[in-house]
Design a protein around this motif. Structure first.
Motif, PDB file in Angstrom:
ATOM      1  N   LYS A  67      96.782  -4.263 -73.218  1.00  0.00           N
ATOM      2  CA  LYS A  67      97.170  -3.262 -72.227  1.00  0.00           C
ATOM      3  C   LYS A  67      98.490  -2.639 -72.662  1.00  0.00           C
ATOM      4  O   LYS A  67      99.340  -3.327 -73.229  1.00  0.00           O
ATOM      5  CB  LYS A  67      97.322  -3.884 -70.845  1.00  0.00           C
ATOM      6  N   ALA A  68      98.639  -1.366 -72.409  1.00  0.00           N
ATOM      7  CA  ALA A  68      99.872  -0.680 -72.790  1.00  0.00           C
ATOM      8  C   ALA A  68     100.330   0.231 -71.656  1.00  0.00           C
ATOM      9  O   ALA A  68      99.530   0.884 -71.000  1.00  0.00           O
ATOM     10  CB  ALA A  68      99.669   0.130 -74.068  1.00  0.00           C
ATOM     11  N   ARG A  69     101.654   0.225 -71.439  1.00  0.00           N
ATOM     12  CA  ARG A  69     102.233   1.094 -70.422  1.00  0.00           C
ATOM     13  C   ARG A  69     102.200   2.540 -70.905  1.00  0.00           C
ATOM     14  O   ARG A  69     102.358   2.822 -72.091  1.00  0.00           O
ATOM     15  CB  ARG A  69     103.675   0.662 -70.172  1.00  0.00           C
ATOM     16  N   GLY A  70     101.987   3.470 -69.977  1.00  0.00           N
ATOM     17  CA  GLY A  70     101.926   4.885 -70.321  1.00  0.00           C
ATOM     18  C   GLY A  70     103.273   5.432 -70.754  1.00  0.00           C
ATOM     19  O   GLY A  70     104.328   4.839 -70.504  1.00  0.00           O
ATOM     20  N   GLN A  71     103.229   6.572 -71.374  1.00  0.00           N
ATOM     21  CA  GLN A  71     104.452   7.193 -71.893  1.00  0.00           C
ATOM     22  C   GLN A  71     105.274   7.812 -70.765  1.00  0.00           C
ATOM     23  O   GLN A  71     104.740   8.396 -69.831  1.00  0.00           O
ATOM     24  CB  GLN A  71     104.082   8.280 -72.906  1.00  0.00           C
ATOM     25  N   ASP A  72     106.605   7.665 -70.840  1.00  0.00           N
ATOM     26  CA  ASP A  72     107.492   8.353 -69.904  1.00  0.00           C
ATOM     27  C   ASP A  72     107.555   9.835 -70.277  1.00  0.00           C
ATOM     28  O   ASP A  72     107.498  10.184 -71.458  1.00  0.00           O
ATOM     29  CB  ASP A  72     108.898   7.764 -69.947  1.00  0.00           C
ATOM     30  N   VAL A  73     107.657  10.683 -69.276  1.00  0.00           N
ATOM     31  CA  VAL A  73     107.747  12.123 -69.527  1.00  0.00           C
ATOM     32  C   VAL A  73     108.962  12.674 -68.791  1.00  0.00           C
ATOM     33  O   VAL A  73     109.427  12.103 -67.799  1.00  0.00           O
ATOM     34  CB  VAL A  73     106.475  12.867 -69.068  1.00  0.00           C
ATOM     35  N   GLY A 133      94.024  -0.062 -68.654  1.00  0.00           N
ATOM     36  CA  GLY A 133      94.425  -0.665 -67.385  1.00  0.00           C
ATOM     37  C   GLY A 133      95.905  -0.924 -67.257  1.00  0.00           C
ATOM     38  O   GLY A 133      96.353  -1.479 -66.247  1.00  0.00           O
ATOM     39  N   GLY A 134      96.691  -0.549 -68.272  1.00  0.00           N
ATOM     40  CA  GLY A 134      98.137  -0.724 -68.186  1.00  0.00           C
ATOM     41  C   GLY A 134      98.740   0.252 -67.187  1.00  0.00           C
ATOM     42  O   GLY A 134      98.113   1.245 -66.806  1.00  0.00           O
ATOM     43  N   PRO A 135      99.966   0.006 -66.748  1.00  0.00           N
ATOM     44  CA  PRO A 135     100.597   0.882 -65.745  1.00  0.00           C
ATOM     45  C   PRO A 135     100.950   2.252 -66.333  1.00  0.00           C
ATOM     46  O   PRO A 135     101.182   2.382 -67.533  1.00  0.00           O
ATOM     47  CB  PRO A 135     101.860   0.115 -65.357  1.00  0.00           C
ATOM     48  N   ASN A 136     100.982   3.241 -65.456  1.00  0.00           N
ATOM     49  CA  ASN A 136     101.414   4.574 -65.880  1.00  0.00           C
ATOM     50  C   ASN A 136     102.909   4.567 -66.213  1.00  0.00           C
ATOM     51  O   ASN A 136     103.660   3.718 -65.730  1.00  0.00           O
ATOM     52  CB  ASN A 136     101.163   5.596 -64.776  1.00  0.00           C
ATOM     53  N   GLY A 137     103.298   5.527 -67.021  1.00  0.00           N
ATOM     54  CA  GLY A 137     104.713   5.682 -67.308  1.00  0.00           C
ATOM     55  C   GLY A 137     105.431   6.348 -66.147  1.00  0.00           C
ATOM     56  O   GLY A 137     104.837   6.635 -65.102  1.00  0.00           O
ATOM     57  N   GLU A 138     106.720   6.593 -66.327  1.00  0.00           N
ATOM     58  CA  GLU A 138     107.517   7.226 -65.285  1.00  0.00           C
ATOM     59  C   GLU A 138     107.719   8.701 -65.611  1.00  0.00           C
ATOM     60  O   GLU A 138     107.668   9.108 -66.774  1.00  0.00           O
ATOM     61  CB  GLU A 138     108.901   6.553 -65.182  1.00  0.00           C
ATOM     62  N   ALA A 139     107.979   9.488 -64.572  1.00  0.00           N
ATOM     63  CA  ALA A 139     108.345  10.896 -64.753  1.00  0.00           C
ATOM     64  C   ALA A 139     109.808  11.048 -64.359  1.00  0.00           C
ATOM     65  O   ALA A 139     110.223  10.611 -63.278  1.00  0.00           O
ATOM     66  CB  ALA A 139     107.465  11.803 -63.904  1.00  0.00           C
ATOM     67  N   TYR A 140     110.589  11.650 -65.238  1.00  0.00           N
ATOM     68  CA  TYR A 140     112.003  11.896 -64.967  1.00  0.00           C
ATOM     69  C   TYR A 140     112.206  13.398 -64.784  1.00  0.00           C
ATOM     70  O   TYR A 140     111.852  14.189 -65.656  1.00  0.00           O
ATOM     71  CB  TYR A 140     112.870  11.363 -66.103  1.00  0.00           C
ATOM     72  N   ILE A 141     112.733  13.759 -63.627  1.00  0.00           N
ATOM     73  CA  ILE A 141     112.890  15.173 -63.262  1.00  0.00           C
ATOM     74  C   ILE A 141     114.371  15.537 -63.292  1.00  0.00           C
ATOM     75  O   ILE A 141     115.172  15.010 -62.508  1.00  0.00           O
ATOM     76  CB  ILE A 141     112.329  15.461 -61.854  1.00  0.00           C
ATOM     77  N   GLU A 142     114.751  16.443 -64.191  1.00  0.00           N
ATOM     78  CA  GLU A 142     116.138  16.917 -64.243  1.00  0.00           C
ATOM     79  C   GLU A 142     116.248  18.175 -63.383  1.00  0.00           C
ATOM     80  O   GLU A 142     115.537  19.152 -63.610  1.00  0.00           O
ATOM     81  CB  GLU A 142     116.565  17.222 -65.676  1.00  0.00           C
ATOM     82  N   LEU A 143     117.130  18.125 -62.398  1.00  0.00           N
ATOM     83  CA  LEU A 143     117.280  19.236 -61.459  1.00  0.00           C
ATOM     84  C   LEU A 143     118.261  20.271 -62.010  1.00  0.00           C
ATOM     85  O   LEU A 143     119.316  19.925 -62.537  1.00  0.00           O
ATOM     86  CB  LEU A 143     117.784  18.725 -60.105  1.00  0.00           C
ATOM     87  N   HIS A 144     117.888  21.530 -61.863  1.00  0.00           N
ATOM     88  CA  HIS A 144     118.775  22.632 -62.236  1.00  0.00           C
ATOM     89  C   HIS A 144     118.945  23.501 -60.985  1.00  0.00           C
ATOM     90  O   HIS A 144     118.004  24.185 -60.567  1.00  0.00           O
ATOM     91  CB  HIS A 144     118.190  23.435 -63.395  1.00  0.00           C
ATOM     92  N   ILE A 145     120.117  23.422 -60.380  1.00  0.00           N
ATOM     93  CA  ILE A 145     120.365  24.105 -59.111  1.00  0.00           C
ATOM     94  C   ILE A 145     120.663  25.572 -59.374  1.00  0.00           C
ATOM     95  O   ILE A 145     121.578  25.907 -60.124  1.00  0.00           O
ATOM     96  CB  ILE A 145     121.535  23.456 -58.347  1.00  0.00           C
ATOM     97  N   GLU A 146     119.890  26.455 -58.740  1.00  0.00           N
ATOM     98  CA  GLU A 146     120.077  27.890 -58.939  1.00  0.00           C
ATOM     99  C   GLU A 146     121.301  28.384 -58.154  1.00  0.00           C
ATOM    100  O   GLU A 146     121.584  27.881 -57.060  1.00  0.00           O
ATOM    101  CB  GLU A 146     118.831  28.645 -58.469  1.00  0.00           C
TER     102      GLU A 146
END
Length: 307
Positions: free
Chosen positions: A128-134, A187-200
């Motif tokens: 099993k392998a964990r998914g890639q972080d994006v 069946g491994g867990p999904n990776g994480e999503a990292y969201i960088e905020l850019h305030i207009e």
């Protein structure tokens, strides 16, 4: 957002100084103070400000020029995930992992994990392998970031994520969405999503730490005689008393009308800077009064400039 170079009317090879000059020219032309109640001018001002904010960030500009991100700051995904993006040119997961066939992939597992009485297929089934972080970039309107709320994020595969923006979110703040990254393998867990905020940037409000600054135009009569006027805040309009004899640059404070600090829970303040504006049309009575008026306190407002 459209191509930021096109918005500012400059070439991709433009220098930082050329970009800044183009922004100043367009911002002055479309500033909301010069076009009150003109929604088109306000939208254009926001667009120009957003393009300038994008390009003055050297790293973001470099990545955009290199084709790594699009004009919204979102990553241009190069990788392909396991089940959802399998192509016809390779069999199963093997082609996506750089192997010519599933047999080659199973052979790799066999060598990597040894015999131990398990067949290659069984070993692969147990692997099993964990998914890639994006990582993604998300542009957030100033007032939404200040108040908190939900902003939609369009993913490269067409799906949409509802991202909860915390109250008082800051520019370049990164949020983590658990399990919203690449799919896990076998069946491994999904990776994480990292969201960088850019305030207009906002057409009216400017944030400095937890305080918010706002320039408000007032009429000559309101400045001289004093008045009660309505001014905008992050949560709606409120009444503000203008003292008699106010001048351009006079600063008033609205307590606890700023940004809520995530650590302390305390709010900053809203500072209102007054800007006295003359009537747009002709006022013959005012002109006649001024012609016959001798000020009690003679002053030269340009004295310091000339000394």
């Amino acid at each position: 957002m459209k191509n930021p170079y096109e918005i500012l009317g400059v070439k991709q090879s433009a220098s930082d100084q050329e970009i800044k000059a183009a922004f100043k020219k367009l911002a002055k032309k479309h500033h909301p103070d010069l076009h009150p109640d003109d929604k088109a001018a306000e939208a254009r001002f926001k667009e120009v400000s957003g393009a300038h904010e994008f390009l003055k960030d050297k790293e973001r500009r470099r990545r955009f020029d290199a084709g790594e991100i699009d004009a919204s700051g979102a990553e241009k995904q190069q990788q392909r995930y396991y089940r959802d993006y399998a192509g016809p040119s390779a069999s199963g997961h093997a082609g996506q992992d750089g192997f010519a066939s599933n047999e080659d992939l199973e052979e790799f597992f066999a060598r990597a994990f040894g015999g131990g009485g398990m067949g290659a297929g069984s070993r692969r089934a147990a692997m099993k392998a964990r998914g890639q972080d994006v990582t993604y970039s998300l542009r957030v309107p100033f007032r939404l970031a200040a108040r908190g709320g939900v902003q939609k994020l369009q993913l490269p595969d067409g799906k949409t994520l509802n991202v909860t923006i915390p109250e008082g979110a800051e520019d370049r703040q990164t949020l983590r969405l658990k399990g919203q990254g690449g799919p896990g393998f076998n069946g491994g867990p999904n990776g994480e999503a990292y969201i960088e905020l850019h305030i207009e940037p906002d057409a009216h409000f400017v944030r400095k730490d937890d305080n918010v600054h706002l320039e408000v135009p007032v009429t000559l009569k309101e400045a001289v005689l004093g008045a009660k006027i309505e001014v905008p805040t992050l949560t709606g309009a409120v009444s503000l008393s203008i003292p008699k004899g106010s001048n351009t640059g006079s600063k008033l404070r609205l307590k606890d009308r700023g940004i809520k600090n995530a650590k302390t829970g305390e709010r900053g303040h809203l500072y209102v800077t007054l800007k006295v504006v003359l009537p747009e049309g002709e006022e013959p009575e005012l002109a006649e009064f001024l012609e016959g008026w001798t000020p009690r306190h003679v002053q030269n407002p340009r004295k310091e400039m000339l000394s």
